[in-house]
Motif scaffolding. Structure first.
Motif, PDB file in Angstrom:
ATOM      1  N   PHE A  92       5.727  27.688   9.434  1.00  0.00           N
ATOM      2  CA  PHE A  92       6.259  26.725   8.230  1.00  0.00           C
ATOM      3  C   PHE A  92       6.282  27.560   6.891  1.00  0.00           C
ATOM      4  CE2 PHE A  92       4.555  23.427  10.941  1.00  0.00           C
ATOM      5  CZ  PHE A  92       5.482  22.331  10.499  1.00  0.00           C
ATOM      6  N   VAL A  93       7.300  27.097   5.979  1.00  0.00           N
ATOM      7  CA  VAL A  93       7.567  27.394   4.675  1.00  0.00           C
ATOM      8  C   VAL A  93       7.551  26.085   3.782  1.00  0.00           C
ATOM      9  CG1 VAL A  93       8.608  28.805   3.045  1.00  0.00           C
ATOM     10  CG2 VAL A  93       8.585  29.528   5.266  1.00  0.00           C
ATOM     11  N   TYR A  94       6.830  25.959   2.724  1.00  0.00           N
ATOM     12  CA  TYR A  94       6.826  24.971   1.964  1.00  0.00           C
ATOM     13  C   TYR A  94       7.470  25.159   0.673  1.00  0.00           C
ATOM     14  CZ  TYR A  94       3.696  22.911   5.320  1.00  0.00           C
ATOM     15  OH  TYR A  94       3.033  22.629   6.610  1.00  0.00           O
ATOM     16  N   GLN A  95       7.431  24.086  -0.122  1.00  0.00           N
ATOM     17  CA  GLN A  95       8.256  24.576  -1.572  1.00  0.00           C
ATOM     18  C   GLN A  95       7.243  25.663  -2.508  1.00  0.00           C
ATOM     19  OE1 GLN A  95       9.180  20.817  -3.652  1.00  0.00           O
ATOM     20  NE2 GLN A  95      10.044  21.934  -5.250  1.00  0.00           N
ATOM     21  N   PHE A  96       5.875  25.286  -2.352  1.00  0.00           N
ATOM     22  CA  PHE A  96       4.850  26.109  -2.865  1.00  0.00           C
ATOM     23  C   PHE A  96       4.188  27.015  -1.786  1.00  0.00           C
ATOM     24  CE2 PHE A  96       5.280  22.144  -5.207  1.00  0.00           C
ATOM     25  CZ  PHE A  96       5.490  22.481  -6.488  1.00  0.00           C
ATOM     26  N   HIS A  97       4.056  28.205  -2.210  1.00  0.00           N
ATOM     27  CA  HIS A  97       3.767  29.508  -1.247  1.00  0.00           C
ATOM     28  C   HIS A  97       2.479  29.118  -0.321  1.00  0.00           C
ATOM     29  CE1 HIS A  97       0.606  31.095  -4.202  1.00  0.00           C
ATOM     30  NE2 HIS A  97       1.531  31.025  -4.998  1.00  0.00           N
ATOM     31  N   HIS A  98       1.459  28.604  -1.203  1.00  0.00           N
ATOM     32  CA  HIS A  98       0.276  28.519  -0.305  1.00  0.00           C
ATOM     33  C   HIS A  98      -0.364  29.581   0.120  1.00  0.00           C
ATOM     34  CE1 HIS A  98       0.599  24.060  -0.617  1.00  0.00           C
ATOM     35  NE2 HIS A  98       1.642  24.210  -0.014  1.00  0.00           N
TER      36      HIS A  98
END
Ligand code: ADP
Length: 227
Positions: A92-98
């Motif tokens: 998974f990749v999101y808008q914010f890196h986490h």
């Protein structure tokens, strides 16, 4: 032969909204992603892109329909079975890196591999190879706070690929970056995906970026249409 990595079959999702009734977000989504195929998912905000990605990534279950990963139907299976499949097969990749703030870029890629039983030295070698593939090997020892937004996302891509998933799911992966950086970081993501033979489903608002992928699908009134 088309090796289908991810398949959604007649997927429906309804959210209950208290007294206000319900929202039928997905009304019969069908999608097949072949090995190595990159697909852009476009739709206005609120149309259900995140819902679709969560269901495709086995984080959430459809109310109706099936989700298969690697040829195995996983919707409706036990939480444990779905969690194992997600850990093994989905990045998974999101808008914010986490990214974890107290660990270096490399450690952020090494830790998920070690949690999967990979030795530290092997995990570090893979981590450096992935970082090199997106042009940030020289930043391996830095913590996320010391990296630019574009570098943080490049590291997040590497982390998503750390355990060699079959499919990458990305939700506006460059949506938080300025246009020029977004452009470069998106190209780095595409190169990484293509070099590893991975399949990718990437939600984006940006039609120019979407056009760089093999195929574009649009979520319209709860179903997917070819764009
Ligand atoms: P997008 O990613 O395209 O912006 P979402 O999948 O986040 O769209 O949301 C689609 C619709 O479903 C929106 O109307 C949103 O308010 C609603 N929704 C999303 N998640 C929930 C939830 N957990 N509970 C209730 N409604 C939700």
């Amino acid at each position: 032969m088309n090796d289908v990595v991810l398949r959604l079959n007649g997927v429906e999702k309804v959210y209950k909204k208290g007294l206000a009734g319900e929202v039928h977000v997905l009304r019969g989504v069908d999608l097949s992603l072949s090995k190595g195929e990159t697909v852009a998912l476009v739709a206005p905000s609120g149309a259900g892109k995140s819902t679709l990605l969560h269901i495709a990534g086995l984080l959430d279950a459809p109310d109706v329909g099936e989700v298969s990963v690697g040829g195995e139907v996983l919707s409706g299976r036990s939480d444990r079975r779905r969690t194992n499949a997600r850990r093994r097969d989905v990045g998974f990749v999101y808008q914010f890196h986490h990214l974890l703030p107290e660990f270096s870029a490399l450690e952020n890629i090494v830790l998920p591999q070690m949690a999967n039983g990979v030795s530290k030295s092997v995990a570090e070698a893979r981590g450096m190879e992935l970082l090199g593939g997106v042009g940030v090997a020289h930043r391996a020892g830095h913590r996320p706070a010391a990296l630019s937004g574009g570098e943080q996302q490049r590291v997040a891509f590497c982390r998503a690929l750390a355990n060699t998933p079959r499919v990458m799911l990305a939700d506006e992966p460059t949506g938080n970056l300025d246009p020029a950086t977004s452009d470069q970081v998106f190209d780095a993501l595409m190169a990484l995906v293509r070099n590893t033979g991975l399949s990718a489903l990437v939600a984006t608002h940006n039609m120019e970026l979407a056009a760089r992928m093999d195929r574009v699908v649009r979520l319209e009134d709860g179903i997917l249409v070819n764009a």
